[in-house]
Scaffold this active site. Structure first.
Site, PDB file in Angstrom:
ATOM      1  N   VAL A  94       0.834  -1.199   0.000  1.00 47.57           N
ATOM      2  CA  VAL A  94       0.000   0.000   0.000  1.00 47.57           C
ATOM      3  C   VAL A  94       0.873   1.254   0.000  1.00 47.57           C
ATOM      4  CG1 VAL A  94      -1.646   1.358   1.360  1.00 47.57           C
ATOM      5  CG2 VAL A  94      -1.997  -1.103   1.059  1.00 47.57           C
ATOM      6  N   ALA A  97       2.432   1.767  -3.407  1.00 48.51           N
ATOM      7  CA  ALA A  97       1.461   2.238  -4.399  1.00 48.51           C
ATOM      8  C   ALA A  97       1.006   3.660  -4.124  1.00 48.51           C
ATOM      9  CB  ALA A  97       0.249   1.300  -4.423  1.00 48.51           C
ATOM     10  N   GLU A  98       0.906   4.019  -2.851  1.00 51.07           N
ATOM     11  CA  GLU A  98       0.370   5.328  -2.491  1.00 51.07           C
ATOM     12  C   GLU A  98       1.401   6.450  -2.636  1.00 51.07           C
ATOM     13  OE1 GLU A  98      -2.589   6.305  -1.762  1.00 51.07           O
ATOM     14  OE2 GLU A  98      -3.695   4.433  -1.505  1.00 51.07           O
ATOM     15  N   SER A  99       2.621   6.194  -2.163  1.00 45.62           N
ATOM     16  CA  SER A  99       3.586   7.304  -2.095  1.00 45.62           C
ATOM     17  C   SER A  99       4.991   6.938  -2.519  1.00 45.62           C
ATOM     18  CB  SER A  99       3.644   7.833  -0.655  1.00 45.62           C
ATOM     19  OG  SER A  99       4.219   6.846   0.205  1.00 45.62           O
ATOM     20  N   TYR A 184      -4.603  -0.358  -9.289  1.00 44.71           N
ATOM     21  CA  TYR A 184      -4.066  -0.153  -7.935  1.00 44.71           C
ATOM     22  C   TYR A 184      -4.000  -1.484  -7.186  1.00 44.71           C
ATOM     23  CZ  TYR A 184      -4.258   1.604  -3.042  1.00 44.71           C
ATOM     24  OH  TYR A 184      -4.037   1.861  -1.704  1.00 44.71           O
TER      25      TYR A 184
END
Length: 233
Positions: A94, A97-99, A184
């Site tokens: 996560v 993928a997010e940052s 995602y």
């Protein structure tokens, strides 16, 4: 598992059988003819790095090595993943993928920090500074755990809700048909790997058949004895 990964696992088994070897890095790439090459020496930026890490004294496994940036936050990932009963690999996926492990990341929608907390989510989890890695990971993992609980530990639905919001999952009753959300989920699953299968309890039952004890194994728990009260005439 691809053939290249079978080869890497084979190298890992060789390392596991080598006395005194606690950890080693293996680099893989394909040469100009497409042949897979494995080496303990890196080859620039085209190689994939794996770590042979000890699990028990007699078992070793391979996993992709953490980048320097990811390794910086590994203690926080492990701490909060364990505290919430969430797979550390899922948390890493996560964050990637997010940052991409950038603690100062800010999206055009206002999501902040490593796990891209929206202001409302940060407020719900008492985050005073969303760019502080400790606060961000604490809240992000707790929120992810709440989604896993909400969707019966279904990681795909939890990730869809993390990305598109629980309302979208409720609307469709499944992963929303948004390309961004589906990509995602695929990226995180590619990083985190599949969820390990749930452990199944096995019960041992002994029955007397024809005067002999017969042992049976079953996944059904033994029935609880029913108390019978004698009637009073």
């Amino acid at each position: 598992m691809s053939s290249s990964h079978f080869g890497i696992v084979g190298i890992a088994l060789m390392c596991a059988l080598t006395p005194g070897l606690a950890q080693a890095q293996i680099y893989s790439w394909r040469d100009s003819s497409g042949t897979l090459v494995l080496s303990n020496t890196p080859k620039g930026g085209t190689s994939t790095t794996f770590v042979v890490a000890g699990v028990r004294s007699d078992i070793r496994y391979t996993r992709k090595a953490l980048s320097e940036r990811a390794a910086e936050f590994e203690p926080l990932v492990i701490e909060h993943a364990r505290a919430n009963g969430v797979r550390p690999d899922l948390v890493r996926g996560v964050i990637q993928a997010e940052s991409a492990f950038n603690p100062l990341a800010l999206s055009n929608k206002g999501a902040m920090g490593l796990m891209q907390l929206m202001p409302a989510t940060a407020s719900d989890y008492n985050v005073l500074n969303a760019y502080d890695p400790a606060q961000n990971i604490r809240a992000g993992v707790a929120y992810l755990k709440s989604l896993l609980t909400r969707y019966g530990q279904n990681e795909e639905l939890a990730l869809a809700a993390y990305n598109a919001g629980p309302g979208a999952v409720t609307k469709y009753g499944a992963v929303p048909p948004y390309r961004e959300t589906r990509n995602y989920i695929a990226r995180i699953q590619g990083t985190a790997g599949p969820r390990p299968p749930a452990r199944t309890a096995v019960y041992r039952q002994v029955e007397v058949v024809g005067g002999h004890e017969v042992t049976r194994l079953t996944n059904l728990p033994p029935a609880k004895p029913v108390a019978v009260r004698a009637g009073i005439n």
